[in-house]
Design an enzyme around this catalytic site. Structure first.
Site, short mmCIF file in Angstrom:
data_model
loop_
_atom_site.label_atom_id
_atom_site.label_comp_id
_atom_site.label_asym_id
_atom_site.label_seq_id
_atom_site.Cartn_x
_atom_site.Cartn_y
_atom_site.Cartn_z
N ASP A 1 0.83 -1.20 0.00
CA ASP A 1 0.00 0.00 0.00
C ASP A 1 0.86 1.25 0.00
OD1 ASP A 1 -1.94 1.91 0.31
OD2 ASP A 1 -2.79 1.09 2.15
N ASP B 1 -2.18 5.83 -5.55
CA ASP B 1 -2.34 4.95 -4.39
C ASP B 1 -2.56 3.51 -4.83
OD1 ASP B 1 -2.82 3.78 -1.94
OD2 ASP B 1 -4.87 4.58 -1.77
#
Length: 488
Positions: free
Chosen positions: A100, A317
């Site tokens: 992430d 992201d």
């Protein structure tokens, strides 16, 4: 996974829950509470800080490249996330963690957790971390430098026997709370073309004791935790870079066709990647978008649309599955896409997705979507990437951020929907990011700063289920061989 704001009501509930739990935990384990802040927040940088920066810079000249095997996929109809396998502790145990770039913190579920998942439908074995089982594991107290950096100063009431605790609230309302530990992280250092050797370094990470939302045991596609590759000093890559283990530069190539892909820490020399500067004073990987093009037409947008309030730029992201666009962009984009086929009968599925029936070629029937960024960098997204199959329909992956984040309706977040099938390079040393279209099932070339040699790093697809199938096939082959050559 974007660390966005959630409603004040839910935020208050989560905060109250954490304070109650923290009080109960502190009475039995003597933990403290800290806030997450940047290293130099609230204090002037000293001469020591500048020298410390130079020391880390010189150590990076001896840093090695790292190959991080990936699993998972980007398709919303499938898993919708990518994960890696890492080793933690002495002796080392395997943990599967979501990769992430939208968050800094690395954490894994811990032995004290009662609501943590213990099984997963992904065909992987989940493991609860126990600091007492590791010869190199130790608790991080609130008077250590790590806590000081998070807080931006001394923690009131802190004593040497109080541990650092944390609370992380994600944009979807999920949260993790626990305490910090320090232990050895085992990873694969690049040692040759498509070859690695074992290496390790000590890192501080979160030990998850309380999970909620999509992180608790109700999630069937559960993982052991999250591996944050954010910008702050608390992220895993920043910690390893500060000790000279790795460079503060990494790249991923998420395979949207076969799943898995490439994830490497180090200096990528091939393919060449054009870069765009990161927006300063932003906690995430934000870049300046300048235009949106659908087919041959540019959307009619104002420049200030991408700079609303405190949130400036477009967030890149890898922890987000879809792509979230400001309402003004979303509505024009959707209109342009659907106008290609006036006879389509769009329907709303699960309150969020615009879907329709279509039986012809997606790439021939719908337009490409191209995002333009500073330094003439573009990101092209093809119809087969932004459309996904669901129950006999084709659904559009673009989302209206105004429907997701009421207080940030103009937020732009580009997730795996658009990042897949591209090599994305993050250069934290020079505060820049870039990408290029690439075959993520192939390999890239990474420079070994220690030797000056260039090595190939290939793609991976990790899955325990696949390992089981391989063993099963080998057993069948052995049985077939024995039957074919019976004893005389």
């Amino acid at each position: 996974m974007f660390l966005g704001r959630i409603s004040s009501y839910h935020h208050a509930l989560l905060l109250i829950s954490f304070l109650v739990v923290s009080t109960a935990i502190s009475s039995s384990l003597s933990w403290g509470v800290i806030n997450v802040k940047n290293k130099f927040a609230g204090r002037q940088r000293s001469l020591f800080d500048f020298k410390d920066h130079d020391t880390r810079r010189h150590l990076s000249l001896l840093a090695a490249a790292v190959d991080l095997p990936l699993g998972g996929s980007s398709r919303p109809g499938g898993l919708g996330l990518y994960y890696a396998k890492i080793g933690i502790g002495t002796p080392s145990k395997d943990y599967y963690v979501q990769v992430d770039t939208g968050t800094d913190l690395m954490w894994v579920n811990c032995i004290q957790c009662k609501e943590c998942p213990t099984r997963s439908s992904l065909g992987i074995d989940l493991t609860l971390y126990n600091v007492e089982d590791s010869a190199t594991g130790k608790l991080v107290s609130c008077d250590q430098e790590f806590c000081y950096e998070f807080k931006g100063g001394p923690l009131p009431g802190c004593t040497a026997n109080l541990s650092c605790t944390y609370l992380e609230i994600y944009g979807d309302g999920s949260s993790t709370a626990g305490y910090f530990v320090k232990d050895v992280l085992l990873y694969d250092r690049v040692s040759g073309d498509l070859k690695t050797s074992s290496a390790n370094g000590s890192v501080i990470f979160g030990c998850g004791a309380i999970q909620s939302g999509n992180l608790d045991s109700s999630n069937e596609e559960a993982l052991d935790g999250i591996l944050g590759f954010g910008k702050s000093n608390s992220s895993m890559i920043s910690q390893l870079a500060s000790s000279g283990k790795v460079e503060k530069m990494f790249a991923h190539c998420l395979d949207g066709v076969n799943g898995g892909g490439i994830f490497a820490i180090g200096h990528v020399v091939q393919p060449k990647v054009n870069m765009t500067p990161l927006v300063s004073n932003q906690p995430h990987y934000n870049v300046n978008m300048t235009a949106v093009q659908v087919g041959h037409d540019f959307l009619n947008l104002t420049i200030d649309l991408f700079e609303q309030g405190d949130q400036k730029g477009t967030i890149i992201d890898s922890g987000t599955t879809l792509a979230y666009l400001p309402e003004m962009i979303y509505e024009q984009l959707l209109s342009k896409i659907l106008s290609q086929h006036p006879n389509l009968k769009p329907q709303t599925v699960h309150d969020d997705y615009t879907c329709f029936q279509y039986s012809e070629s997606l790439d021939e029937g719908f337009p490409n979507v191209t995002f333009h960024f500073e330094n003439s960098l573009i990101m092209k997204v093809y119809p087969h990437e932004y459309l996904f199959a669901f129950n006999g329909l084709w659904c559009i992956g673009w989302q209206n951020s105004g429907m997701q984040y009421k207080d940030q309706k103009n937020m732009t977040i580009l997730g795996d929907l658009v990042l897949s099938n591209k090599l994305v390079l993050y250069d934290l040393e020079n505060q820049a990011i870039g990408w290029t279209e690439y075959n993520c099932s192939s390999s890239i070339q990474v420079l070994d700063e220690r030797t000056g040699t260039v090595h190939l790093v290939g793609s991976h697809y990790i899955s325990s289920a696949c390992h089981f199938n391989t063993k099963f096939i080998m057993i069948l082959i052995l049985l077939a061989t024995l039957l074919h050559y019976p004893d005389s």
